[in-house]
Scaffold this motif. Structure first.
Motif, short mmCIF file in Angstrom:
data_model
loop_
_atom_site.label_atom_id
_atom_site.label_comp_id
_atom_site.label_asym_id
_atom_site.label_seq_id
_atom_site.Cartn_x
_atom_site.Cartn_y
_atom_site.Cartn_z
N PRO A 1 0.81 -1.23 0.00
CA PRO A 1 0.00 0.00 0.00
C PRO A 1 0.84 1.27 0.00
O PRO A 1 0.49 2.26 -0.66
N THR A 2 1.96 1.24 0.73
CA THR A 2 2.85 2.41 0.76
C THR A 2 3.44 2.65 -0.62
O THR A 2 3.48 3.79 -1.11
N ILE A 3 3.94 1.59 -1.25
CA ILE A 3 4.52 1.73 -2.58
C ILE A 3 3.48 2.21 -3.57
O ILE A 3 3.75 3.08 -4.41
N HIS A 4 2.26 1.71 -3.47
CA HIS A 4 1.21 2.11 -4.39
C HIS A 4 0.91 3.61 -4.27
O HIS A 4 0.75 4.31 -5.28
N ARG A 5 0.85 4.11 -3.04
CA ARG A 5 0.61 5.56 -2.84
C ARG A 5 1.75 6.39 -3.43
O ARG A 5 1.51 7.40 -4.11
N LEU A 6 2.98 5.97 -3.18
CA LEU A 6 4.13 6.71 -3.71
C LEU A 6 4.15 6.69 -5.23
O LEU A 6 4.41 7.72 -5.89
N MET A 7 3.88 5.54 -5.82
CA MET A 7 3.90 5.43 -7.28
C MET A 7 2.78 6.25 -7.91
O MET A 7 2.95 6.85 -8.97
N ARG A 8 1.63 6.29 -7.24
CA ARG A 8 0.52 7.09 -7.76
C ARG A 8 0.92 8.56 -7.84
O ARG A 8 0.61 9.26 -8.80
N THR A 9 1.62 9.04 -6.81
CA THR A 9 2.08 10.43 -6.80
C THR A 9 3.12 10.67 -7.90
O THR A 9 3.07 11.68 -8.61
N LEU A 10 4.07 9.73 -8.07
CA LEU A 10 5.09 9.87 -9.10
C LEU A 10 4.49 9.83 -10.50
O LEU A 10 4.94 10.54 -11.40
N VAL A 11 3.46 9.02 -10.69
CA VAL A 11 2.76 8.98 -11.98
C VAL A 11 2.07 10.31 -12.25
O VAL A 11 2.16 10.87 -13.35
N ALA A 12 1.41 10.86 -11.23
CA ALA A 12 0.71 12.13 -11.39
C ALA A 12 1.67 13.26 -11.74
O ALA A 12 1.30 14.19 -12.47
N CYS A 13 2.90 13.16 -11.25
CA CYS A 13 3.91 14.21 -11.53
C CYS A 13 4.66 13.98 -12.83
O CYS A 13 5.44 14.84 -13.25
N GLY A 14 4.48 12.82 -13.46
CA GLY A 14 5.14 12.53 -14.72
C GLY A 14 6.50 11.88 -14.60
O GLY A 14 7.18 11.66 -15.60
N TYR A 15 6.91 11.55 -13.36
CA TYR A 15 8.22 10.93 -13.18
C TYR A 15 8.17 9.41 -13.35
O TYR A 15 9.21 8.77 -13.48
N VAL A 16 6.98 8.86 -13.31
CA VAL A 16 6.76 7.44 -13.56
C VAL A 16 5.51 7.32 -14.42
O VAL A 16 4.61 8.16 -14.35
N ARG A 17 5.46 6.30 -15.26
CA ARG A 17 4.23 6.05 -16.03
C ARG A 17 3.84 4.58 -15.86
O ARG A 17 4.69 3.71 -15.70
N GLN A 18 2.53 4.35 -15.89
CA GLN A 18 2.03 2.97 -15.77
C GLN A 18 1.82 2.40 -17.15
O GLN A 18 1.19 3.01 -18.01
N GLN A 19 2.38 1.21 -17.36
CA GLN A 19 2.29 0.53 -18.64
C GLN A 19 0.95 -0.19 -18.79
O GLN A 19 0.27 -0.46 -17.79
N PRO A 20 0.57 -0.52 -20.02
CA PRO A 20 -0.68 -1.30 -20.22
C PRO A 20 -0.69 -2.62 -19.47
O PRO A 20 -1.74 -3.12 -19.10
N ASN A 21 0.52 -3.19 -19.23
CA ASN A 21 0.59 -4.46 -18.50
C ASN A 21 0.59 -4.27 -16.98
O ASN A 21 0.87 -5.20 -16.23
N ARG A 22 0.30 -3.02 -16.54
CA ARG A 22 0.19 -2.65 -15.13
C ARG A 22 1.53 -2.50 -14.42
O ARG A 22 1.58 -2.20 -13.23
N ARG A 23 2.61 -2.73 -15.12
CA ARG A 23 3.93 -2.47 -14.55
C ARG A 23 4.23 -0.98 -14.64
O ARG A 23 3.54 -0.23 -15.34
N TYR A 24 5.25 -0.54 -13.91
CA TYR A 24 5.59 0.87 -13.87
C TYR A 24 6.95 1.11 -14.51
O TYR A 24 7.89 0.33 -14.33
N ALA A 25 7.06 2.21 -15.27
CA ALA A 25 8.30 2.55 -15.97
C ALA A 25 8.69 3.99 -15.63
O ALA A 25 7.83 4.83 -15.31
N LEU A 26 9.99 4.27 -15.71
CA LEU A 26 10.46 5.63 -15.50
C LEU A 26 9.83 6.56 -16.53
O LEU A 26 9.71 6.21 -17.70
N GLY A 27 9.44 7.76 -16.09
CA GLY A 27 8.69 8.67 -16.95
C GLY A 27 9.53 9.71 -17.65
O GLY A 27 10.70 9.94 -17.32
N PRO A 28 8.95 10.38 -18.63
CA PRO A 28 9.68 11.33 -19.47
C PRO A 28 10.17 12.58 -18.76
O PRO A 28 11.14 13.20 -19.20
#
Length: 269
Positions: free
Chosen positions: A57-84
């Motif tokens: 749950p902690t990782i999910h909250r942190l990743m959600r914030t990083l995705v919202a900021c554009g530093y991480v993106r969620q892939q179609p396969n639900r994995r996470y990748a470094l963002g642009p």
């Protein structure tokens, strides 16, 4: 793969109280970004939880914030990748590091007479971040910002010399090993043999492998916060075996001084 004891240490580190004055969520977010980079840029939440010791749950909250900021993106396969958005930060940091390293490269030019370069390992590629040209009329020139594959360069060999063999093979499988010249190493086994020689000798050589008529000598910068190497390059007629014996100690000394300067500039824990 890290050993179980190393994984335990990593987990303990991630779960530990942050340094005095630190913001725990910020420290954890940066730790996750670094773990993603170490894993090749794309991971699943369960992998991050296993390596960091943080609950899902902690990782999910942190990743959600990083995705919202554009530093991480969620892939179609639900994995996470470094963002642009990380690209701009990395490019700016590389330019600043290159500018800061120029006095050390200038000293290399003064003592060796050849063009001096600094390069980083960025993903699967080598990127040149600084150069000071030789004063000779016949000299080598590599554009700052140029990207090349590691297998045909001295800096690539220096940067990968202590990388586990399976990781090197995986990198080479992703990039391929195109021949820049007839002397380019084009097999994984051949490249691994070359890395063994780098470890034995303490420096790397590009002997007409990137460009015919050009030799390059390179060493890594010890304990650099990001994988970095410095090199000199020049005509094969000047960068001879005899010259190599004189140039390599200078390269190693300057790399050690760079390492000390980086350590001195790093914030204390």
């Amino acid at each position: 793969m890290p050993t179980s004891s190393a994984s335990t240490t990593d987990a303990a580190k991630s779960s530990a109280t942050p340094a005095s004055g630190g913001v725990q969520s910020l420290e954890r977010a940066f730790d996750l970004l670094e773990r993603m980079a170490d894993a090749g840029g794309e991971v699943g939440l369960s992998e991050l939880s296993a390596s960091s010791g943080l609950p899902l749950p902690t990782i999910h909250r942190l990743m959600r914030t990083l995705v919202a900021c554009g530093y991480v993106r969620q892939q179609p396969n639900r994995r996470y990748a470094l963002g642009p958005r990380l690209i701009r930060l990395g490019e700016s940091a590389s330019r600043l590091l290159g500018t800061w390293a120029r006095p050390y490269l200038a000293r290399l030019v003064e003592e060796t007479g050849e063009t001096a370069n600094m390069a980083l390992l960025d993903g699967d590629e080598i990127v040149y971040v600084a150069q000071v040209p030789s004063k000779h009329s016949m000299r080598m020139f590599t554009e700052v910002g140029r990207r090349v594959l590691p297998h045909s360069t001295g800096v690539g060999k220096a940067l990968l010399a202590h990388t586990p063999a399976e990781e090197v093979r995986a990198l080479l499988a992703r990039t391929g090993m195109p021949a820049a010249t007839e002397k380019t190493i084009t097999t994984a086994d051949g490249f691994l043999d070359a890395l063994e020689e780098v470890r034995r000798a303490g420096y790397a050589v590009d002997d007409n492998e990137q460009e015919i008529g050009v030799r390059c000598l390179a060493v890594s910068v010890p304990d650099s916060p990001t994988a970095a190497a410095i090199s000199i390059s020049g005509p094969a007629g000047r960068v001879t075996e005899a010259a190599t014996e004189k140039i390599v100690p200078v390269l190693q000394q300057v790399a050690a001084e760079l390492s000390e300067a980086l350590a001195a500039s790093a914030p204390s824990a």
